[in-house]
Write a protein that holds these residues in place. Structure first.
Motif, PDB file in Angstrom:
ATOM      1  N   ALA A 120       0.830  -1.207   0.000  1.00  0.00           N
ATOM      2  CA  ALA A 120       0.000   0.000   0.000  1.00  0.00           C
ATOM      3  C   ALA A 120       0.865   1.258   0.000  1.00  0.00           C
ATOM      4  O   ALA A 120       1.958   1.282   0.559  1.00  0.00           O
ATOM      5  N   SER A 121       0.342   2.298  -0.630  1.00  0.00           N
ATOM      6  CA  SER A 121       1.001   3.602  -0.620  1.00  0.00           C
ATOM      7  C   SER A 121      -0.054   4.669  -0.331  1.00  0.00           C
ATOM      8  O   SER A 121      -1.252   4.382  -0.289  1.00  0.00           O
ATOM      9  N   VAL A 122       0.392   5.888  -0.142  1.00  0.00           N
ATOM     10  CA  VAL A 122      -0.516   6.994   0.146  1.00  0.00           C
ATOM     11  C   VAL A 122      -1.455   7.196  -1.045  1.00  0.00           C
ATOM     12  O   VAL A 122      -1.046   7.118  -2.198  1.00  0.00           O
ATOM     13  N   GLY A 123      -2.734   7.423  -0.730  1.00  0.00           N
ATOM     14  CA  GLY A 123      -3.744   7.659  -1.752  1.00  0.00           C
ATOM     15  C   GLY A 123      -4.905   6.697  -1.590  1.00  0.00           C
ATOM     16  O   GLY A 123      -4.979   5.937  -0.621  1.00  0.00           O
ATOM     17  N   PRO A 124      -5.839   6.710  -2.557  1.00  0.00           N
ATOM     18  CA  PRO A 124      -6.986   5.810  -2.476  1.00  0.00           C
ATOM     19  C   PRO A 124      -6.538   4.358  -2.659  1.00  0.00           C
ATOM     20  O   PRO A 124      -5.599   4.086  -3.414  1.00  0.00           O
ATOM     21  N   GLN A 125      -7.219   3.460  -1.981  1.00  0.00           N
ATOM     22  CA  GLN A 125      -6.873   2.037  -2.025  1.00  0.00           C
ATOM     23  C   GLN A 125      -7.908   1.277  -2.849  1.00  0.00           C
ATOM     24  O   GLN A 125      -9.050   1.709  -2.988  1.00  0.00           O
ATOM     25  N   GLN A 126      -7.515   0.120  -3.352  1.00  0.00           N
ATOM     26  CA  GLN A 126      -8.438  -0.734  -4.112  1.00  0.00           C
ATOM     27  C   GLN A 126      -9.463  -1.402  -3.198  1.00  0.00           C
ATOM     28  O   GLN A 126     -10.610  -1.541  -3.558  1.00  0.00           O
ATOM     29  N   ARG A 127      -9.024  -1.794  -2.015  1.00  0.00           N
ATOM     30  CA  ARG A 127      -9.899  -2.542  -1.109  1.00  0.00           C
ATOM     31  C   ARG A 127     -10.799  -1.605  -0.329  1.00  0.00           C
ATOM     32  O   ARG A 127     -10.536  -0.402  -0.230  1.00  0.00           O
ATOM     33  N   THR A 128     -11.835  -2.174   0.242  1.00  0.00           N
ATOM     34  CA  THR A 128     -12.675  -1.442   1.182  1.00  0.00           C
ATOM     35  C   THR A 128     -12.475  -2.051   2.562  1.00  0.00           C
ATOM     36  O   THR A 128     -12.005  -3.175   2.688  1.00  0.00           O
ATOM     37  N   VAL A 129     -12.823  -1.304   3.578  1.00  0.00           N
ATOM     38  CA  VAL A 129     -12.768  -1.780   4.961  1.00  0.00           C
ATOM     39  C   VAL A 129     -14.170  -1.609   5.534  1.00  0.00           C
ATOM     40  O   VAL A 129     -14.684  -0.498   5.580  1.00  0.00           O
ATOM     41  N   GLY A 130     -14.785  -2.713   5.889  1.00  0.00           N
ATOM     42  CA  GLY A 130     -16.160  -2.652   6.375  1.00  0.00           C
ATOM     43  C   GLY A 130     -17.107  -2.116   5.321  1.00  0.00           C
ATOM     44  O   GLY A 130     -18.111  -1.496   5.636  1.00  0.00           O
ATOM     45  N   GLY A 131     -16.778  -2.339   4.039  1.00  0.00           N
ATOM     46  CA  GLY A 131     -17.597  -1.848   2.939  1.00  0.00           C
ATOM     47  C   GLY A 131     -17.394  -0.376   2.630  1.00  0.00           C
ATOM     48  O   GLY A 131     -18.124   0.197   1.825  1.00  0.00           O
ATOM     49  N   VAL A 132     -16.399   0.253   3.249  1.00  0.00           N
ATOM     50  CA  VAL A 132     -16.144   1.691   3.092  1.00  0.00           C
ATOM     51  C   VAL A 132     -14.851   1.891   2.303  1.00  0.00           C
ATOM     52  O   VAL A 132     -13.853   1.205   2.536  1.00  0.00           O
ATOM     53  N   ARG A 133     -14.884   2.868   1.385  1.00  0.00           N
ATOM     54  CA  ARG A 133     -13.676   3.197   0.622  1.00  0.00           C
ATOM     55  C   ARG A 133     -12.587   3.698   1.562  1.00  0.00           C
ATOM     56  O   ARG A 133     -12.876   4.378   2.548  1.00  0.00           O
ATOM     57  N   VAL A 134     -11.344   3.392   1.217  1.00  0.00           N
ATOM     58  CA  VAL A 134     -10.197   3.734   2.061  1.00  0.00           C
ATOM     59  C   VAL A 134      -9.240   4.645   1.306  1.00  0.00           C
ATOM     60  O   VAL A 134      -8.937   4.423   0.132  1.00  0.00           O
ATOM     61  N   TRP A 135      -8.756   5.655   2.042  1.00  0.00           N
ATOM     62  CA  TRP A 135      -7.726   6.561   1.526  1.00  0.00           C
ATOM     63  C   TRP A 135      -6.633   6.596   2.580  1.00  0.00           C
ATOM     64  O   TRP A 135      -6.889   6.901   3.739  1.00  0.00           O
ATOM     65  N   VAL A 136      -5.427   6.286   2.196  1.00  0.00           N
ATOM     66  CA  VAL A 136      -4.303   6.338   3.121  1.00  0.00           C
ATOM     67  C   VAL A 136      -3.631   7.706   2.985  1.00  0.00           C
ATOM     68  O   VAL A 136      -3.339   8.168   1.887  1.00  0.00           O
ATOM     69  N   LEU A 137      -3.437   8.343   4.139  1.00  0.00           N
ATOM     70  CA  LEU A 137      -2.837   9.671   4.209  1.00  0.00           C
ATOM     71  C   LEU A 137      -1.479   9.606   4.912  1.00  0.00           C
ATOM     72  O   LEU A 137      -1.229   8.671   5.677  1.00  0.00           O
ATOM     73  N   PRO A 138      -0.636  10.597   4.709  1.00  0.00           N
ATOM     74  CA  PRO A 138       0.608  10.655   5.475  1.00  0.00           C
ATOM     75  C   PRO A 138       0.301  10.832   6.962  1.00  0.00           C
ATOM     76  O   PRO A 138      -0.651  11.520   7.332  1.00  0.00           O
ATOM     77  N   ASN A 139       1.118  10.218   7.775  1.00  0.00           N
ATOM     78  CA  ASN A 139       0.991  10.355   9.225  1.00  0.00           C
ATOM     79  C   ASN A 139       1.359  11.794   9.607  1.00  0.00           C
ATOM     80  O   ASN A 139       2.449  12.253   9.297  1.00  0.00           O
ATOM     81  N   PRO A 140       0.463  12.524  10.307  1.00  0.00           N
ATOM     82  CA  PRO A 140       0.741  13.923  10.628  1.00  0.00           C
ATOM     83  C   PRO A 140       1.681  14.136  11.809  1.00  0.00           C
ATOM     84  O   PRO A 140       1.975  15.270  12.174  1.00  0.00           O
ATOM     85  N   SER A 141       2.173  13.067  12.388  1.00  0.00           N
ATOM     86  CA  SER A 141       3.098  13.204  13.518  1.00  0.00           C
ATOM     87  C   SER A 141       4.278  14.092  13.141  1.00  0.00           C
ATOM     88  O   SER A 141       4.786  14.030  12.011  1.00  0.00           O
ATOM     89  N   GLY A 142       4.715  14.884  14.078  1.00  0.00           N
ATOM     90  CA  GLY A 142       5.901  15.703  13.875  1.00  0.00           C
ATOM     91  C   GLY A 142       7.143  14.851  13.639  1.00  0.00           C
ATOM     92  O   GLY A 142       8.150  15.338  13.124  1.00  0.00           O
ATOM     93  N   LEU A 143       7.085  13.558  14.003  1.00  0.00           N
ATOM     94  CA  LEU A 143       8.206  12.647  13.785  1.00  0.00           C
ATOM     95  C   LEU A 143       8.308  12.200  12.326  1.00  0.00           C
ATOM     96  O   LEU A 143       9.315  11.640  11.923  1.00  0.00           O
ATOM     97  N   ASN A 144       7.265  12.431  11.539  1.00  0.00           N
ATOM     98  CA  ASN A 144       7.254  12.026  10.137  1.00  0.00           C
ATOM     99  C   ASN A 144       7.902  13.122   9.293  1.00  0.00           C
ATOM    100  O   ASN A 144       7.221  13.915   8.645  1.00  0.00           O
TER     101      ASN A 144
END
Length: 168
Positions: A120-144
């Motif tokens: 997986a990479s940042v952005g929309p994903q092919q799979r759904t989770v619980g029937g819901v579309r998934v978008w992976v975002l960058p972690n907003p932690s200051g450590l990132n």
């Protein structure tokens, strides 16, 4: 750490797990170095920069917050693989119940660990989770440090565009 949720959200943001300051204050993404609240505003999700203590305003904008893992830690690397897998299972149940337009997981490493999606990479994903579309975002932690504030805001803005306008 209580979720900030409602039925029919445009986006349910999902952090990795509460940090110690978040657990102490009861406000998501509460650590001063965390960039979630500035990025939420810069990406156009909120009309102004909200303080973590204003998290209760998010559902009126069609937004919510939850976590993959409920246990508070100083750092996400203290979590076990089993905690991630169980968190992913519980998150799928939550997504199926709440039915947001998008489930936005803030952290590609957390998404990979919770759902076994190694590529997986940042952005929309092919799979759904619980029937819901998934978008992976960058972690907003200051450590990132891999993501600048501007690049992170641009990534979040792509999701904002896909999610559509806030409720009237």
């Amino acid at each position: 750490m209580p979720d900030v949720v409602a039925d029919g959200l445009r986006v349910l943001f999902c952090g990795i797990n509460p940090g110690l300051m978040t657990a102490a204050t009861g406000h998501h993404f509460a650590r001063p170095g965390n960039r979630f609240w500035p990025v939420l505003h810069r990406s156009g999700f909120t009309p102004r920069r909200l303080d973590p203590s204003e998290q209760h305003r998010l559902p009126a904008l069609g937004l919510g917050i939850t976590n993959v893992v409920a246990r508070a830690t100083a750092r996400a690397d203290e979590l076990t693989a089993e905690e991630y897998r169980e968190g992913g299972r519980l998150l799928a149940e939550k997504a199926a119940r709440l039915r947001p337009g998008w489930l936005a997981v803030a952290g590609v490493t957390a998404y990979r660990a919770a759902f076994g999606e190694r590529g997986a990479s940042v952005g929309p994903q092919q799979r759904t989770v619980g029937g819901v579309r998934v978008w992976v975002l960058p972690n907003p932690s200051g450590l990132n440090a891999h993501w600048s504030l501007d690049a992170m805001a641009a990534a979040y803005a792509e999701l904002r565009t896909a999610a559509g306008p806030p409720p009237c």
